[in-house]
Write a protein that holds these residues in place. Sequence first.
Motif, PDB file in Angstrom:
ATOM      1  N   UNK A 184       1.406   2.044  -5.460  1.00 20.37           N
ATOM      2  CA  UNK A 184       1.893   2.272  -6.819  1.00 20.37           C
ATOM      3  C   UNK A 184       2.358   0.937  -7.377  1.00 20.37           C
ATOM      4  N   UNK A 185       1.890   0.581  -8.588  1.00 23.72           N
ATOM      5  CA  UNK A 185       2.230  -0.710  -9.179  1.00 23.72           C
ATOM      6  C   UNK A 185       2.614  -0.524 -10.643  1.00 23.72           C
ATOM      7  N   UNK A 186       3.188  -1.584 -11.199  1.00 22.16           N
ATOM      8  CA  UNK A 186       3.426  -1.675 -12.645  1.00 22.16           C
ATOM      9  C   UNK A 186       2.435  -2.714 -13.157  1.00 22.16           C
ATOM     10  N   UNK A 187       1.578  -2.330 -14.094  1.00 26.80           N
ATOM     11  CA  UNK A 187       0.478  -3.195 -14.515  1.00 26.80           C
ATOM     12  C   UNK A 187       0.858  -4.059 -15.709  1.00 26.80           C
ATOM     13  N   UNK A 188       0.675  -5.338 -15.566  1.00 28.79           N
ATOM     14  CA  UNK A 188       0.769  -6.334 -16.626  1.00 28.79           C
ATOM     15  C   UNK A 188       2.183  -6.453 -17.183  1.00 28.79           C
ATOM     16  N   UNK A 189       2.304  -7.194 -18.317  1.00 31.99           N
ATOM     17  CA  UNK A 189       3.625  -7.517 -18.874  1.00 31.99           C
ATOM     18  C   UNK A 189       4.365  -6.284 -19.377  1.00 31.99           C
ATOM     19  N   UNK A 190       3.629  -5.265 -19.875  1.00 22.82           N
ATOM     20  CA  UNK A 190       4.319  -4.066 -20.363  1.00 22.82           C
ATOM     21  C   UNK A 190       4.662  -3.098 -19.233  1.00 22.82           C
ATOM     22  N   UNK A 191       4.302  -3.458 -17.982  1.00 21.45           N
ATOM     23  CA  UNK A 191       4.665  -2.699 -16.788  1.00 21.45           C
ATOM     24  C   UNK A 191       4.247  -1.232 -16.869  1.00 21.45           C
ATOM     25  N   UNK A 192       2.976  -1.027 -17.238  1.00 20.70           N
ATOM     26  CA  UNK A 192       2.421   0.326 -17.311  1.00 20.70           C
ATOM     27  C   UNK A 192       2.398   0.937 -15.911  1.00 20.70           C
ATOM     28  N   UNK A 193       2.979   2.131 -15.724  1.00 21.58           N
ATOM     29  CA  UNK A 193       2.924   2.778 -14.408  1.00 21.58           C
ATOM     30  C   UNK A 193       1.470   3.045 -14.034  1.00 21.58           C
ATOM     31  N   UNK A 194       1.079   2.657 -12.821  1.00 19.27           N
ATOM     32  CA  UNK A 194      -0.316   2.796 -12.414  1.00 19.27           C
ATOM     33  C   UNK A 194      -0.422   2.757 -10.899  1.00 19.27           C
ATOM     34  N   UNK A 195      -1.659   2.969 -10.413  1.00 20.54           N
ATOM     35  CA  UNK A 195      -1.965   2.893  -8.992  1.00 20.54           C
ATOM     36  C   UNK A 195      -3.039   1.845  -8.784  1.00 20.54           C
ATOM     37  N   UNK A 196      -2.856   1.024  -7.753  1.00 23.69           N
ATOM     38  CA  UNK A 196      -3.851   0.043  -7.339  1.00 23.69           C
ATOM     39  C   UNK A 196      -4.619   0.654  -6.173  1.00 23.69           C
ATOM     40  N   UNK A 197      -5.919   0.900  -6.383  1.00 29.39           N
ATOM     41  CA  UNK A 197      -6.771   1.492  -5.357  1.00 29.39           C
ATOM     42  C   UNK A 197      -7.721   0.425  -4.835  1.00 29.39           C
ATOM     43  N   UNK A 198      -7.670   0.174  -3.539  1.00 31.33           N
ATOM     44  CA  UNK A 198      -8.592  -0.761  -2.903  1.00 31.33           C
ATOM     45  C   UNK A 198      -9.606   0.097  -2.158  1.00 31.33           C
ATOM     46  N   UNK A 199     -10.884  -0.071  -2.477  1.00 32.91           N
ATOM     47  CA  UNK A 199     -11.914   0.801  -1.904  1.00 32.91           C
ATOM     48  C   UNK A 199     -13.159  -0.011  -1.579  1.00 32.91           C
ATOM     49  N   UNK A 200     -13.975   0.552  -0.707  1.00 36.30           N
ATOM     50  CA  UNK A 200     -15.208  -0.125  -0.323  1.00 36.30           C
ATOM     51  C   UNK A 200     -15.937   0.646   0.757  1.00 36.30           C
ATOM     52  N   UNK A 201     -17.107   0.167   1.142  1.00 35.99           N
ATOM     53  CA  UNK A 201     -17.910   0.887   2.138  1.00 35.99           C
ATOM     54  C   UNK A 201     -17.430   0.691   3.579  1.00 35.99           C
ATOM     55  N   UNK A 202     -16.580  -0.300   3.822  1.00 36.26           N
ATOM     56  CA  UNK A 202     -16.131  -0.565   5.198  1.00 36.26           C
ATOM     57  C   UNK A 202     -14.791   0.104   5.467  1.00 36.26           C
ATOM     58  N   UNK A 203     -14.369   0.082   6.735  1.00 33.89           N
ATOM     59  CA  UNK A 203     -13.043   0.638   7.057  1.00 33.89           C
ATOM     60  C   UNK A 203     -11.998  -0.483   7.044  1.00 33.89           C
ATOM     61  N   UNK A 204     -10.737  -0.071   7.079  1.00 35.06           N
ATOM     62  CA  UNK A 204      -9.620  -1.017   6.951  1.00 35.06           C
ATOM     63  C   UNK A 204      -9.558  -2.003   8.117  1.00 35.06           C
ATOM     64  N   UNK A 205      -9.822  -1.552   9.326  1.00 33.57           N
ATOM     65  CA  UNK A 205      -9.738  -2.426  10.494  1.00 33.57           C
ATOM     66  C   UNK A 205     -10.794  -3.525  10.429  1.00 33.57           C
ATOM     67  N   UNK A 206     -12.010  -3.169  10.011  1.00 32.14           N
ATOM     68  CA  UNK A 206     -13.082  -4.166   9.875  1.00 32.14           C
ATOM     69  C   UNK A 206     -12.722  -5.186   8.812  1.00 32.14           C
TER      70      UNK A 206
END
Length: 196
Positions: A132-154
Amino acid sequence: MPRISRPQRRVPAPSSTGRARAGRRSRFATMLGVPIPVVLIAIAISALLGVQLTVALEHSTANRARTVSTSVDSAAGAGKNSSGVPVVNEGSLGTEVQRLVDAGMIQPPTSFDPSACLRQQGIPDSILIMEEVAWSADETPSWLLVHGPMDRETLQANGGTVSATVVRPECGNQESDATDPAQLRLWSGEVMIGSL
């Protein structure tokens, strides 16, 4: 032959006030090397410049915009707002994603469905990590999603390129199904991650 004496011309002795003036003039000229009026003018100009610089400095520091809610934490990457949520923008997004991958933690969402949000955004990847993050100078409530075809350990072991999407918390819920997915997406792109 008788001597004829000529009457001697008497030169009047200078008065005491004239002698005092001449003495003062010569003493100031030899002590300072410049005329007194020039010295007084230079002192007055210096004093006026000092006052003007002081006033200008006060105005410039009083009118400077300050962001009170964001504190910079160099070890953590992004600054945090008063609620303790990281404040992220395009410039600090890569650093925050790298920190999340290095930490290896997933923040459990309370009322946010990340899988439904990715489906709504048309993204087939799986979630690697999120926060969960606050986006940019106006601190918009938001979620940062990191995604991809690989797994986290790799990703942690080898590094690589991952996708990152910043969305509003409404993304993926039933009320937002009729909303254009682009309106719920604040940022989307790829981020290069180094290995541990």
